[in-house]
Design a protein around this motif. Structure first.
Motif, short mmCIF file in Angstrom:
data_model
loop_
_atom_site.label_atom_id
_atom_site.label_comp_id
_atom_site.label_asym_id
_atom_site.label_seq_id
_atom_site.Cartn_x
_atom_site.Cartn_y
_atom_site.Cartn_z
N PHE A 114 0.83 -1.21 0.00
CA PHE A 114 0.00 0.00 0.00
C PHE A 114 0.86 1.25 0.00
N GLY A 115 1.91 1.26 0.79
CA GLY A 115 2.77 2.43 0.87
C GLY A 115 3.39 2.78 -0.47
N LEU A 116 3.95 1.78 -1.13
CA LEU A 116 4.56 2.03 -2.43
C LEU A 116 3.53 2.46 -3.46
N THR A 117 2.42 1.77 -3.51
CA THR A 117 1.40 2.08 -4.51
C THR A 117 0.87 3.49 -4.34
N PHE A 134 -0.28 -0.29 -11.26
CA PHE A 134 -0.36 -0.02 -9.82
C PHE A 134 -1.74 -0.37 -9.26
N ASN A 135 -2.79 -0.28 -10.06
CA ASN A 135 -4.11 -0.69 -9.59
C ASN A 135 -4.16 -2.20 -9.36
N LYS A 136 -3.52 -2.96 -10.25
CA LYS A 136 -3.49 -4.41 -10.09
C LYS A 136 -2.68 -4.78 -8.84
N ALA A 137 -1.56 -4.10 -8.64
CA ALA A 137 -0.77 -4.34 -7.43
C ALA A 137 -1.57 -3.96 -6.18
N ASN A 138 -2.35 -2.91 -6.28
CA ASN A 138 -3.20 -2.49 -5.17
C ASN A 138 -4.26 -3.54 -4.86
N ALA A 139 -4.79 -4.19 -5.89
CA ALA A 139 -5.78 -5.26 -5.68
C ALA A 139 -5.13 -6.44 -4.96
N ALA A 140 -3.90 -6.79 -5.37
CA ALA A 140 -3.19 -7.88 -4.69
C ALA A 140 -2.92 -7.52 -3.23
N THR A 141 -2.58 -6.26 -3.00
CA THR A 141 -2.32 -5.81 -1.64
C THR A 141 -3.59 -5.84 -0.79
N SER A 142 -4.71 -5.49 -1.39
CA SER A 142 -5.98 -5.52 -0.65
C SER A 142 -6.34 -6.94 -0.24
N LEU A 143 -6.12 -7.89 -1.13
CA LEU A 143 -6.37 -9.29 -0.78
C LEU A 143 -5.44 -9.75 0.34
N LEU A 144 -4.19 -9.30 0.28
CA LEU A 144 -3.23 -9.64 1.34
C LEU A 144 -3.63 -9.02 2.67
N LEU A 145 -4.19 -7.82 2.63
CA LEU A 145 -4.65 -7.19 3.87
C LEU A 145 -5.79 -7.99 4.51
N ILE A 146 -6.71 -8.47 3.71
CA ILE A 146 -7.81 -9.29 4.25
C ILE A 146 -7.25 -10.61 4.80
N ALA A 147 -6.26 -11.18 4.10
CA ALA A 147 -5.61 -12.40 4.60
C ALA A 147 -4.93 -12.12 5.94
N PHE A 148 -4.32 -10.94 6.07
CA PHE A 148 -3.71 -10.55 7.35
C PHE A 148 -4.76 -10.51 8.46
N LEU A 149 -5.92 -9.95 8.17
CA LEU A 149 -6.96 -9.87 9.20
C LEU A 149 -7.43 -11.27 9.61
N LEU A 150 -7.59 -12.16 8.65
CA LEU A 150 -7.97 -13.53 8.99
C LEU A 150 -6.85 -14.24 9.76
N SER A 151 -5.62 -13.93 9.41
CA SER A 151 -4.49 -14.50 10.14
C SER A 151 -4.47 -13.99 11.58
N ALA A 152 -4.86 -12.75 11.78
CA ALA A 152 -4.95 -12.21 13.13
C ALA A 152 -6.03 -12.95 13.93
#
Length: 179
Positions: A114-117, A134-152
């Motif tokens: 997110f920071g880089l994008t 950068f929008n595609k990378a942002n989509a990948a980052t958004s999915l990773l953020l949701i995965a982080f929340l589930l990991s939490a």
């Protein structure tokens, strides 16, 4: 060891959704590249996600997180099918600390993406092709953020499955031996 507060089935479902999100994020990021046509000579340049360090870090975090969560899912399936946790109390501590580390890694991977994008989109004058990258990378980052929340959430579940602390009885002071 008492029965776990969180059912192994619930833990497995959360882990499966985390796996799905990490794999989806990995696919989106791995397919993120663009090609520039440079000038009149027919030269072209291809920009890949691997050319950017923050996205490489995201990829590394996704692979490490995916390996850990797949391993933990196998242990959870064993626990669910047999009714007994794999390796008993020792594994519950490893699971607890491992989940904390992986959760933090996934969070920092999402933050790096997110920071880089956001910085790139703000600082650079992007054409539509670069913006799509950068929008595609942002989509990948958004999915990773949701995965982080589930990991939490999995991390919290693993803390519930720790064995209770033993109660230390008050001991009388030991008397020194007489010579």
């Amino acid at each position: 060891m008492g029965s776990p507060v969180v059912s192994p089935l619930v833990s497995l479902v959360v882990r499966v959704f985390t796996i799905i999100l990490i794999v989806a994020s990995l696919i989106v990021l791995a397919t993120d590249n663009i090609t520039y046509e440079l000038g009149f000579y027919g030269n072209s340049y291809q920009l890949k996600f691997t050319d950017i360090y923050a996205y490489r870090y995201m990829l590394s975090v996704m692979v490490i997180g995916l390996a850990w969560i797949l391993l933990q899912s196998a242990f959870t399936i064993f626990h669910f099918s047999s009714g007994n946790p794999f390796a008993g109390e020792a594994l519950s501590h490893i699971e607890f600390y491992g989940d904390k580390v992986i959760c933090n890694l996934l969070g920092t991977g999402a933050a790096a993406g997110f920071g880089l994008t956001i910085d790139a989109k703000r600082a650079l004058k992007l054409d539509s092709i670069q913006n799509d990258f950068f929008n595609k990378a942002n989509a990948a980052t958004s999915l990773l953020l949701i995965a982080f929340l589930l990991s939490a959430i999995s991390s919290v579940f693993s803390s519930y499955n720790l064995p209770p602390k033993a109660v230390i009885a008050e001991a009388t002071p030991a008397t020194p031996p007489t010579a």
